[in-house]
Design an enzyme around this catalytic site. Structure first.
Site, PDB file in Angstrom:
ATOM      1  N   ASP A  35     -84.489  11.000  58.098  1.00  0.00           N
ATOM      2  CA  ASP A  35     -83.588  10.320  57.176  1.00  0.00           C
ATOM      3  C   ASP A  35     -84.327   9.108  56.599  1.00  0.00           C
ATOM      4  O   ASP A  35     -84.743   8.219  57.340  1.00  0.00           O
ATOM      5  CB  ASP A  35     -82.329   9.881  57.923  1.00  0.00           C
ATOM      6  N   THR A 100     -89.852   8.299  38.257  1.00  0.00           N
ATOM      7  CA  THR A 100     -88.930   8.705  37.210  1.00  0.00           C
ATOM      8  C   THR A 100     -89.210   8.043  35.862  1.00  0.00           C
ATOM      9  O   THR A 100     -89.787   6.942  35.799  1.00  0.00           O
ATOM     10  CB  THR A 100     -87.489   8.357  37.643  1.00  0.00           C
ATOM     11  N   TYR A 124     -80.893   2.557  39.709  1.00  0.00           N
ATOM     12  CA  TYR A 124     -81.726   3.670  40.155  1.00  0.00           C
ATOM     13  C   TYR A 124     -83.171   3.474  39.710  1.00  0.00           C
ATOM     14  O   TYR A 124     -84.107   3.577  40.510  1.00  0.00           O
ATOM     15  CB  TYR A 124     -81.174   4.980  39.612  1.00  0.00           C
TER      16      TYR A 124
END
Length: 295
Positions: A35, A100, A124
């Site tokens: 995780d 991104t 983000y």
């Protein structure tokens, strides 16, 4: 060569688990095993396997939810990559991290290069940029691959959403003033396998340079153009009955969302293509190939 792959059940991770097999032993870990929000466990996984390459497609990707879950977004997208970089440096591993188009503000009129100034307009994008910076500050051997508008034949993405809506509704309204390159998850995976192979050879002869690269399909379109192409291909294939008759172009203001999106998400891939001897396919050709595999 041992490759530790996070997020192996995600869109890109699922494809990577298959395309990486010819170049090494792939150790897949999912969220229950590694995780990204559990930094201690993350360190333990790397120390346990001691891979030669760490590839991390896992991320916090809920763009709108990130506006109110900033701490979680930064933990997963910024702090975790920093930890991966620290552990990679300890064991001499190569780290491959995905980023991104949202690290840019979208105000440029031409495709962004890797040297352009970053200026994310949403949380983000800020968290992904912080992840890039964390890796760079550690100075392990790394490849940071920025991509855009990722879709696949599985999972939740724009392609699957349009297929569902076009089967249910006669009319759709899709944003037409945001421009980018839809990029198939398999293209990302296959390109990654190619460049990792080359990067590892470069490392063997001390000729490797860490860098940021843009990895998208070539060409560009709007979300509206993307949707129209999806519907056109479906009709050509004759696999799915569609109710849709019209896809209306609308401005971003006509579909308000919590997180602001850049108007220009185009990324220049020249650096990657030149460095690794690749020619990236057009977005519509890749889309057609992806859709050939749909049931």
């Amino acid at each position: 060569m041992k490759i530790l792959l996070s997020g192996a059940t995600g869109q890109v991770g699922w494809e990577l688990a298959r395309t990486l097999l010819p170049i090494g032993e792939v150790v897949e870990v999912n969220r229950t095993q590694a995780d990204l929000a559990d930094l201690k466990a993350l360190r333990g996984i790397i120390q346990q396997y001691k891979p030669n390459v760490i590839i991390n497609p896992a991320a916090y990707t809920a763009v709108d939810k990130a506006e109110t879950e900033q701490e979680q977004a930064f933990l997963i997208n910024a702090e975790a990559p920093g930890v991966l970089a620290e552990e990679a440096k300890k064991i001499g591993a190569l780290l491959v991290q995905y980023s991104t188009d949202y690290v840019f503000d979208g105000t440029k009129s031409t495709p962004y290069t890797e040297d352009d100034a970053t200026n994310p307009v949403n949380v983000y994008g800020q968290s992904k940029l912080a992840g890039e910076q964390a890796i760079q500050s550690v100075a392990c051997d790394y490849l940071i691959l920025r991509t855009s508008w990722v879709y696949a034949g599985r999972g939740n993405n724009f392609l699957k959403t349009i297929l569902r809506l076009a089967a249910e509704r006669e009319e759709l309204k899709i944003v037409a003033d945001q421009i980018g390159a839809p990029t198939w998850a398999r293209l990302i995976a296959e390109t990654t396998a190619h460049i990792v192979r080359q990067a590892m050879l470069e490392r063997q002869v001390n000729n490797f340079n860490s860098s940021v690269y843009h990895l998208t399909s070539s060409g560009d379109t709007s979300w509206h153009g993307f949707a129209e192409k999806i519907v056109k291909i479906v009709r050509e294939q004759g696999k799915l009955a569609l109710k849709n008759r019209t896809i209306h172009p609308i401005p971003t203001t006509g579909y308000p969302l919590p997180a602001k999106r850049p108007a220009n998400s185009r990324l220049s891939t020249s650096r990657l293509e030149q460095q690794f001897g690749l020619t990236l396919p057009s977005w519509d050709n890749a889309l057609r190939l992806c859709m050939q595999e749909l049931d």
